[in-house]
Design a protein around this motif. Structure first.
Motif, PDB file in Angstrom:
ATOM      1  N   ARG A  96       1.049  -1.609   0.378  1.00  0.00           N
ATOM      2  CA  ARG A  96       0.065  -0.116  -0.303  1.00  0.00           C
ATOM      3  C   ARG A  96       1.283   1.038  -0.775  1.00  0.00           C
ATOM      4  NH1 ARG A  96      -5.818  -0.978  -0.117  1.00  0.00           N
ATOM      5  NH2 ARG A  96      -5.488  -3.873   0.977  1.00  0.00           N
ATOM      6  N   GLU A 100      -3.603   5.565  -0.393  1.00  0.00           N
ATOM      7  CA  GLU A 100      -4.662   4.136  -0.763  1.00  0.00           C
ATOM      8  C   GLU A 100      -4.360   3.502   0.432  1.00  0.00           C
ATOM      9  OE1 GLU A 100      -2.002   1.170  -2.889  1.00  0.00           O
ATOM     10  OE2 GLU A 100      -3.391   2.367  -4.147  1.00  0.00           O
ATOM     11  N   GLY A 101      -2.985   3.795   1.824  1.00  0.00           N
ATOM     12  CA  GLY A 101      -3.120   2.806   2.679  1.00  0.00           C
ATOM     13  C   GLY A 101      -3.906   3.309   3.871  1.00  0.00           C
ATOM     14  N   TRP A 104      -7.386   2.265   3.511  1.00  0.00           N
ATOM     15  CA  TRP A 104      -7.248   0.649   2.923  1.00  0.00           C
ATOM     16  C   TRP A 104      -7.437   0.624   4.890  1.00  0.00           C
ATOM     17  CZ3 TRP A 104      -3.735  -2.700   6.087  1.00  0.00           C
ATOM     18  CH2 TRP A 104      -4.308  -3.340   5.720  1.00  0.00           C
TER      19      TRP A 104
END
Ligand code: FES
Length: 110
Positions: A96, A100-101, A104
Motif C-alpha cells: 500500500r 491508498e493505505g 484501507w
C-alpha cells in the motif's frame, strides 16, 4: 515491479526510514531466496572487501544493503521494492502507498 517514487534515492527506501529496507526476497535471476550476509568481512563465496548485503545461494548473485545487484552476476536487475507505508514508528504495511493505505486502514478499523 517499478521502483516506488519515494524510494528513488541511494537507500532505495523512504527518506524518513532510510535505515529500513523493504524488498522482495526473490532473486531476479531464477527466483531463489537471497540470504542476508550483513557481516562486513571476508566470507565464503563473497569478495574480501564485502560490506554487507545479500547472497543468492543458487548461482551466487550478490546484492548490497539496498538490494542493488552487483555487476557480472547472473541476476539481471536489483531486488524489487514493493509499495509500502509506515503506519507508526514500529509498524508498516506492505503493498500500500500512503494515500491508498490510509483508506484501507480506515476500512479495516470499521
Ligand atoms: S537464482 Fe539467484 S543467482 Fe540464480
Amino acid at each position: 515491479m517499478p521502483l516506488p517514487e519515494y524510494c528513488k534515492n541511494e537507500y532505495r527506501s523512504r527518506a524518513d526510514h532510510k535505515n529500513i529496507l523493504v524488498a522482495v526476497a526473490v532473486c531476479t535471476h531464477l527466483g531463489c531466496t537471497p540470504t542476508p550476509r550483513f557481516q562486513e568481512s571476508p566470507q565464503p563465496n563473497l569478495p574480501d572487501n564485502w560490506r554487507g548485503g545479500f547472497l543468492c545461494p543458487c548461482h551466487g548473485s550478490t546484492y548490497d544493503l539496498a538490494g542493488r545487484v552487483f555487476k557480472n552476476k547472473p541476476a539481471p536487475q536489483n531486488l524489487d521494492i514493493p509499495p509500502f507505508m509506515f503506519t507508526s514508528a514500529t509498524q508498516l504495511v506492505i503493498g500500500r502507498t500512503k494515500r491508498e493505505g490510509l483508506k484501507w486502514l480506515a476500512q479495516t478499523r470499521k
